[in-house]
Design an enzyme around this catalytic site. Structure first.
Site, mmCIF file in Angstrom:
data_model
loop_
_atom_site.group_PDB
_atom_site.id
_atom_site.type_symbol
_atom_site.label_atom_id
_atom_site.label_comp_id
_atom_site.label_asym_id
_atom_site.label_seq_id
_atom_site.Cartn_x
_atom_site.Cartn_y
_atom_site.Cartn_z
ATOM 1 N N GLY A 38 0.832 -1.208 0.000
ATOM 2 C CA GLY A 38 0.000 0.000 0.000
ATOM 3 C C GLY A 38 0.861 1.251 0.000
ATOM 4 N N LEU A 75 -8.831 -6.913 4.402
ATOM 5 C CA LEU A 75 -8.233 -6.940 3.064
ATOM 6 C C LEU A 75 -6.716 -7.061 3.103
ATOM 7 C CD1 LEU A 75 -11.127 -5.903 2.373
ATOM 8 C CD2 LEU A 75 -10.099 -4.205 0.885
ATOM 9 N N TYR A 147 -0.069 -17.951 -1.049
ATOM 10 C CA TYR A 147 -1.277 -17.108 -1.164
ATOM 11 C C TYR A 147 -2.523 -17.980 -1.170
ATOM 12 C CZ TYR A 147 -4.323 -13.464 -3.228
ATOM 13 O OH TYR A 147 -5.324 -12.550 -3.494
ATOM 14 N N ARG A 188 0.644 -6.930 -11.711
ATOM 15 C CA ARG A 188 -0.525 -7.613 -12.265
ATOM 16 C C ARG A 188 -0.740 -7.182 -13.710
ATOM 17 N NH1 ARG A 188 -4.555 -6.954 -7.135
ATOM 18 N NH2 ARG A 188 -3.142 -5.239 -6.649
HETATM 19 P P1 NAD Z 1 -2.883 -4.505 -2.590
HETATM 20 O O1 NAD Z 1 -1.597 -5.226 -2.525
HETATM 21 O O2 NAD Z 1 -2.972 -3.260 -3.413
HETATM 22 O O3 NAD Z 1 -3.351 -4.109 -1.118
HETATM 23 C C1 NAD Z 1 -3.099 -4.903 0.016
HETATM 24 C C2 NAD Z 1 -2.907 -3.983 1.208
HETATM 25 O O4 NAD Z 1 -2.655 -4.783 2.378
HETATM 26 C C3 NAD Z 1 -1.698 -3.060 1.036
HETATM 27 O O5 NAD Z 1 -2.034 -1.751 1.431
HETATM 28 C C4 NAD Z 1 -0.658 -3.668 1.973
HETATM 29 O O6 NAD Z 1 0.296 -2.721 2.436
HETATM 30 C C5 NAD Z 1 -1.540 -4.236 3.076
HETATM 31 N N1 NAD Z 1 -0.890 -5.330 3.826
HETATM 32 C C6 NAD Z 1 -0.239 -6.415 3.321
HETATM 33 N N2 NAD Z 1 0.213 -7.189 4.332
HETATM 34 C C7 NAD Z 1 -0.169 -6.584 5.490
HETATM 35 C C8 NAD Z 1 0.009 -6.898 6.858
HETATM 36 N N3 NAD Z 1 0.679 -8.002 7.257
HETATM 37 N N4 NAD Z 1 -0.495 -6.051 7.790
HETATM 38 C C9 NAD Z 1 -1.160 -4.912 7.417
HETATM 39 N N5 NAD Z 1 -1.344 -4.573 6.131
HETATM 40 C C10 NAD Z 1 -0.866 -5.398 5.176
HETATM 41 O O7 NAD Z 1 -3.995 -5.561 -3.039
HETATM 42 P P2 NAD Z 1 -5.525 -5.335 -3.430
HETATM 43 O O8 NAD Z 1 -5.671 -5.616 -4.868
HETATM 44 O O9 NAD Z 1 -5.997 -4.048 -2.886
HETATM 45 O O10 NAD Z 1 -6.205 -6.544 -2.652
HETATM 46 C C11 NAD Z 1 -6.887 -6.346 -1.422
HETATM 47 C C12 NAD Z 1 -7.406 -7.669 -0.902
HETATM 48 O O11 NAD Z 1 -8.312 -8.244 -1.851
HETATM 49 C C13 NAD Z 1 -6.314 -8.718 -0.651
HETATM 50 O O12 NAD Z 1 -6.623 -9.445 0.508
HETATM 51 C C14 NAD Z 1 -6.409 -9.611 -1.855
HETATM 52 O O13 NAD Z 1 -5.982 -10.922 -1.580
HETATM 53 C C15 NAD Z 1 -7.896 -9.559 -2.177
HETATM 54 N N6 NAD Z 1 -8.117 -9.848 -3.601
HETATM 55 C C16 NAD Z 1 -7.847 -8.900 -4.537
HETATM 56 C C17 NAD Z 1 -8.020 -9.209 -5.880
HETATM 57 C C18 NAD Z 1 -7.733 -8.202 -6.952
HETATM 58 O O14 NAD Z 1 -7.806 -8.571 -8.140
HETATM 59 N N7 NAD Z 1 -7.448 -6.960 -6.647
HETATM 60 C C19 NAD Z 1 -8.462 -10.479 -6.255
HETATM 61 C C20 NAD Z 1 -8.709 -11.433 -5.265
HETATM 62 C C21 NAD Z 1 -8.554 -11.090 -3.932
HETATM 63 N N1 UDP Z 2 0.468 -11.821 -17.204
HETATM 64 C C1 UDP Z 2 1.063 -11.483 -18.414
HETATM 65 N N2 UDP Z 2 1.889 -10.395 -18.451
HETATM 66 C C2 UDP Z 2 2.129 -9.621 -17.339
HETATM 67 C C3 UDP Z 2 1.515 -9.977 -16.119
HETATM 68 C C4 UDP Z 2 0.688 -11.093 -16.093
HETATM 69 O O1 UDP Z 2 0.859 -12.137 -19.438
HETATM 70 O O2 UDP Z 2 2.869 -8.631 -17.455
HETATM 71 C C5 UDP Z 2 -0.458 -12.974 -17.185
HETATM 72 C C6 UDP Z 2 -0.206 -13.973 -16.062
HETATM 73 O O3 UDP Z 2 0.728 -14.948 -16.460
HETATM 74 C C7 UDP Z 2 -1.601 -14.529 -15.850
HETATM 75 C C8 UDP Z 2 -2.534 -13.371 -16.174
HETATM 76 O O4 UDP Z 2 -1.751 -12.451 -16.947
HETATM 77 O O5 UDP Z 2 -1.840 -15.577 -16.756
HETATM 78 C C9 UDP Z 2 -3.058 -12.647 -14.934
HETATM 79 O O6 UDP Z 2 -1.947 -12.356 -14.123
HETATM 80 P P1 UDP Z 2 -2.047 -11.478 -12.792
HETATM 81 O O7 UDP Z 2 -0.686 -11.444 -12.179
HETATM 82 O O8 UDP Z 2 -2.693 -10.167 -13.077
HETATM 83 O O9 UDP Z 2 -3.078 -12.244 -11.849
HETATM 84 P P2 UDP Z 2 -3.384 -13.772 -11.510
HETATM 85 O O10 UDP Z 2 -4.770 -13.951 -12.014
HETATM 86 O O11 UDP Z 2 -2.431 -14.684 -12.211
HETATM 87 O O12 UDP Z 2 -3.266 -13.842 -10.041
#
Ligand code: NAD
Ligand code: UDP
Length: 313
Positions: A38, A75, A147, A188
């Site tokens: 973050g 989160l 994860y 990502r």
């Molecule tokens: P992100 O990495 O941008 O945000 C995660 C936040 O958690 C960051 O601010 C980080 O500093 C904080 N954090 C990490 N470890 C910590 C700890 N030990 N203590 C306190 N804070 C901590 O990710 P995001 O995309 O905002 O995802 C948020 C949540 O949603 C996560 O739990 C993630 O697994 C879940 N999620 C997100 C997606 C997505 O596509 N964005 C998909 C599936 C699940």
């Molecule tokens: N990916 C890619 N190029 C990049 C980053 C990711 O082709 O620069 C691919 C990755 O191998 C996966 C998909 O895009 O198949 C989604 O990757 P991401 O890391 O966003 O999320 P995931 O769904 O794998 O957690």
């Protein structure tokens, strides 16, 4: 008297948008974040709001806050494969110890807690699209397991606290979500493709690009999270995602067209255990929450491209 919501991971991509949304909805909001992925800039504009508080803390250690807490959105956890594989032991600690600490905190406060789980609990799925009943296909030994298994264990802990202690838990399984405020070096796919295209650098597709993902715009996810938190008598798990499914080749071409870049699309080896396809079945969310995503990939990508253009100037 305003209700207080705690958002762990409040300085992250999803968390910072959620803090804004909850303030707008009339909550007092406390962000808990260790700034692992973050950024302080994500919440800097909220600090002057008397209803917002940012606490730098790690969920791996127990949390105490004064006063009543109504809702906890848990989160905290890096979401990008690059970020969560950087220190995999820490990722497991964040997921497992963090979940126990936040469940204890919820139990002590009598608060409702929502766990941000993930489509990764389905691993490299053998059922397609994925329903919540599908039990998944995760390699427990691979580099993504810190994860995937961390999140699976967190779901288990939610259910055990619910059965054993009556804790008010909610589980949402979030599918790939994108939008403004993803870090440009997040790793990502959406941010990588857009940032590379805007810089005129190669757009790097891993593998042959035939693997699929389903991309949800951040605003749709926020509506789903808030709807789930408000829903009575429904623990979940519930999928929150956009069922529109695209190959990474299709996404790369779309980004190429929408940015008008001269960048080429190049190919690099596929990371180990990269899921081949992913798409949510969202029937349960439609039925129980009256929720469905409304923002198309074109519209959401447009907003994301505008954000990164302004950021990179
Ligand atoms: P992100 O990495 O941008 O945000 C995660 C936040 O958690 C960051 O601010 C980080 O500093 C904080 N954090 C990490 N470890 C910590 C700890 N030990 N203590 C306190 N804070 C901590 O990710 P995001 O995309 O905002 O995802 C948020 C949540 O949603 C996560 O739990 C993630 O697994 C879940 N999620 C997100 C997606 C997505 O596509 N964005 C998909 C599936 C699940
Ligand atoms: N990916 C890619 N190029 C990049 C980053 C990711 O082709 O620069 C691919 C990755 O191998 C996966 C998909 O895009 O198949 C989604 O990757 P991401 O890391 O966003 O999320 P995931 O769904 O794998 O957690």
């Amino acid at each position: 008297m305003k209700k207080t919501a705690v958002v762990t991971g409040g300085a992250g991509f999803v968390g910072s948008h959620l803090c804004e949304r909850l303030l707008h909805d009339g909550y007092r909001v406390v962000s808990i974040d260790n700034f692992y992925t973050g950024r302080k800039e994500h919440i800097a504009h909220l600090l002057s709001n008397p209803d917002f508080e940012s606490i730098e803390a790690d969920v791996e250690y127990s949390l105490s806050l004064d006063g009543p807490i109504a809702h906890i959105y848990h989160l905290a956890c890096p979401a990008s494969p690059v970020a969560y594989q950087r220190d995999p032991v820490k990722t497991v600690r964040t997921n497992v110890l963090g979940m126990i600490n936040m469940l204890e905190f919820a139990r002590n406060k009598g608060a409702r807690i929502l766990q941000a789980s993930t489509s990764e609990v389905y691993g490299d799925p053998l059922e397609h699209p994925q329903t919540e009943n599908y039990r998944g296909h995760v390699n427990t030994l691979g580099p993504r397991a810190c994860y995937d298994e961390g999140k699976r264990c967190a779901e288990t802990l939610c259910m055990d606290y619910h059965r054993q202690h009556g804790t008010d838990v909610k589980i949402v399984r979030i599918f790939n979500t994108y939008g403004p405020r993803m870090a440009p070096d997040d790793g990502r796919v959406v941010s990588n493709f857009v940032v590379s295209a805007l810089k005129g650098e190669d757009i790097v597709v891993y593998g042959d690009g035939a693997q699929t993902r389903s991309f949800q715009y951040i605003d749709d996810l926020l509506n789903g999270l808030v709807a789930m938190m408000k829903k009575e008598d429904f623990v979940g798990p519930v999928n929150l995602g956009n069922p529109g499914e695209y190959t990474m080749n299709e996404l790369a071409e779309k980004v190429q067209q929408m940015t008008g870049t001269k960048s080429s699309i190049v190919f690099r080896p596929l990371p180990e255990d990269d899921p081949r396809k992913r798409c949510p079945n969202i029937s349960l969310a439609k039925k129980n929450l009256g929720w469905k995503p409304v923002i198309s990939l074109d519209e959401g990508l447009g907003k994301t491209i505008t954000y990164f253009k302004e950021m990179l100037i």
